[in-house]
Design a protein around this motif. Structure first.
Motif, PDB file in Angstrom:
ATOM      1  N   ASN A  20       0.811  -1.401   0.325  1.00 49.46           N
ATOM      2  CA  ASN A  20       0.479  -0.309   0.472  1.00 49.46           C
ATOM      3  C   ASN A  20       0.745   1.131  -0.483  1.00 49.46           C
ATOM      4  O   ASN A  20       0.650   2.337  -0.848  1.00 49.46           O
ATOM      5  CB  ASN A  20      -0.565   0.305   0.989  1.00 49.46           C
ATOM      6  N   THR A  23       2.503   1.497  -4.269  1.00 49.47           N
ATOM      7  CA  THR A  23       1.437   2.589  -4.477  1.00 49.47           C
ATOM      8  C   THR A  23       0.400   3.045  -4.628  1.00 49.47           C
ATOM      9  O   THR A  23       0.185   3.584  -4.982  1.00 49.47           O
ATOM     10  CB  THR A  23       0.585   0.807  -5.233  1.00 49.47           C
ATOM     11  N   LEU A  26      -0.596   5.893  -6.832  1.00 47.64           N
ATOM     12  CA  LEU A  26      -1.095   4.859  -7.980  1.00 47.64           C
ATOM     13  C   LEU A  26      -3.069   5.355  -7.816  1.00 47.64           C
ATOM     14  O   LEU A  26      -3.850   5.365  -8.153  1.00 47.64           O
ATOM     15  CB  LEU A  26      -1.099   3.499  -8.093  1.00 47.64           C
ATOM     16  N   ASP A  27      -3.379   4.281  -5.984  1.00 47.01           N
ATOM     17  CA  ASP A  27      -4.396   4.329  -5.388  1.00 47.01           C
ATOM     18  C   ASP A  27      -4.766   5.810  -5.371  1.00 47.01           C
ATOM     19  O   ASP A  27      -5.935   5.787  -5.655  1.00 47.01           O
ATOM     20  CB  ASP A  27      -4.039   4.755  -4.183  1.00 47.01           C
ATOM     21  N   LYS A  30      -6.689   6.024  -9.112  1.00 45.00           N
ATOM     22  CA  LYS A  30      -7.836   5.547  -9.577  1.00 45.00           C
ATOM     23  C   LYS A  30      -8.810   6.294  -8.878  1.00 45.00           C
ATOM     24  O   LYS A  30      -9.541   6.223  -9.458  1.00 45.00           O
ATOM     25  CB  LYS A  30      -7.240   3.882  -8.926  1.00 45.00           C
ATOM     26  N   GLN A 257      -5.712   1.496 -11.901  1.00 52.73           N
ATOM     27  CA  GLN A 257      -5.789   0.419 -11.273  1.00 52.73           C
ATOM     28  C   GLN A 257      -5.117  -0.402 -11.096  1.00 52.73           C
ATOM     29  O   GLN A 257      -4.265  -1.820 -10.342  1.00 52.73           O
ATOM     30  CB  GLN A 257      -7.575  -0.290 -11.457  1.00 52.73           C
ATOM     31  N   ARG A 260      -1.354   0.164 -10.737  1.00 54.69           N
ATOM     32  CA  ARG A 260      -1.903   0.506  -9.005  1.00 54.69           C
ATOM     33  C   ARG A 260      -1.821  -1.719  -8.699  1.00 54.69           C
ATOM     34  O   ARG A 260      -0.968  -1.733  -7.619  1.00 54.69           O
ATOM     35  CB  ARG A 260      -2.395   0.667  -8.635  1.00 54.69           C
ATOM     36  N   GLN A 264       0.971  -3.775  -6.655  1.00 50.27           N
ATOM     37  CA  GLN A 264       0.865  -4.056  -5.323  1.00 50.27           C
ATOM     38  C   GLN A 264       0.880  -5.700  -5.162  1.00 50.27           C
ATOM     39  O   GLN A 264       1.302  -5.604  -4.655  1.00 50.27           O
ATOM     40  CB  GLN A 264      -0.483  -3.592  -5.317  1.00 50.27           C
TER      41      GLN A 264
END
Length: 284
Positions: A20, A23, A26-27, A30, A257, A260, A264
């Motif tokens: 987490n 990434t 990227l979350d 998203k 997504q 990420r 992940q």
């Protein structure tokens, strides 16, 4: 037995927490891409991944890409620990082992462990998503909790639980079952042993399968978290998205997504395999 379950929880939670953190930007991207308004329903006009990244950094600063860091790490530890940490014990309880590796059993074990984890940790996920949303008025997690409880009561912290549970069940079932199969396939095809290279290859394949299956449910979950009372139900939220953005709107943010979830998934399984080995647990 208790010590083994604790090891399962900790190795899984730490692995997901690490993933987490790596990434999180990227979350955030998203969430932003998934919650773009209907004014961007045209694919030609909608800001893409790079444009969204540039806009966030330019207008909000680089640290905005780490919005919701504390809830993300907390969720990684508790949600990740419960989701992946209970998968193995549940699979074993259903009669699964290295020699008897049924796909249906793996999927069922993943659904149960994922659903349980999502239901318990939904408030943390809601707080994280509210902090990551564009123009979020909240300074920290406590602000979000106070606002939601004031507007919707304690139960408001469980807004979006249904899509969250569905997504977590699909995610865990896909992730764990796919990884089980991908790892076996990878070793058969390459002749490699159960090592880091195998973990990398299997987890890359797993990330692709997981993203494709969970993308629409993840989109509905995110919009329900941010939209609050705008949506009456999961179906209402999904129909609203389709009405405003068309059927392909259910895949909004798919690229972010995958970018990420791919890394992940890779970090989760590579780190978890090493932690399991160091703690004396069997490999996945």
């Amino acid at each position: 037995m208790t010590e083994s379950l604790l090891k399962e929880f900790l190795t899984s939670g730490i692995s997901v927490g690490c993933a987490n953190f790596v990434t999180l930007p990227l979350d955030v991207l998203k969430v932003r891409l998934q919650t773009q308004g209907a004014s961007f329903s045209s694919r030609a006009a909608a800001p893409g991944l790079l444009a969204t990244t540039s806009s966030i950094v330019r207008h909000e600063g680089f640290l905005a890409l780490y919005s919701g860091l504390i809830p993300a790490l907390s969720r990684g530890l508790f949600y990740g620990g419960a989701r992946l940490g209970t998968y193995g014990p549940i699979k074993t309880a259903l009669g699964g082992d290295k020699e008897n590796n049924s796909l249906l059993r793996n999927i069922l074990a993943g659904c149960l462990s994922g659903a349980f984890a999502a239901a318990v940790t939904n408030p943390i996920d809601l707080v994280k998503t509210r902090l990551q949303a564009k123009d979020s008025p909240f300074r920290n997690a406590a602000d979000v909790v106070r606002y939601v409880v004031k507007e919707q009561g304690i139960s408001g912290l469980w807004t979006g639980t249904t899509p969250s549970v569905i997504r977590a069940a699909a995610l865990t079932a896909t992730q764990c079952a796919s990884y089980d199969l991908a790892k076996q396939w990878w070793m058969r095809q390459t002749g490699m042993r159960d090592n880091v290279a195998t973990h990398l290859g299997a987890s890359m394949l797993t990330g692709l399968a997981t993203t494709t299956i969970t993308a629409p449910v993840d989109l509905v979950k995110t919009n329900m978290f941010v939209g609050g009372r705008r949506y009456k139900s999961v179906l209402h939220c999904a129909m609203t998205i389709v009405k405003e953005d068309g059927p392909m709107g259910l895949l909004k943010g798919w690229t972010a997504q995958y970018i990420r979830l791919g890394p992940q998934t890779m970090v989760i399984f590579v780190v978890m395999e090493q932690l399991r080995r160091a703690s004396g647990l069997e490999s996945l």
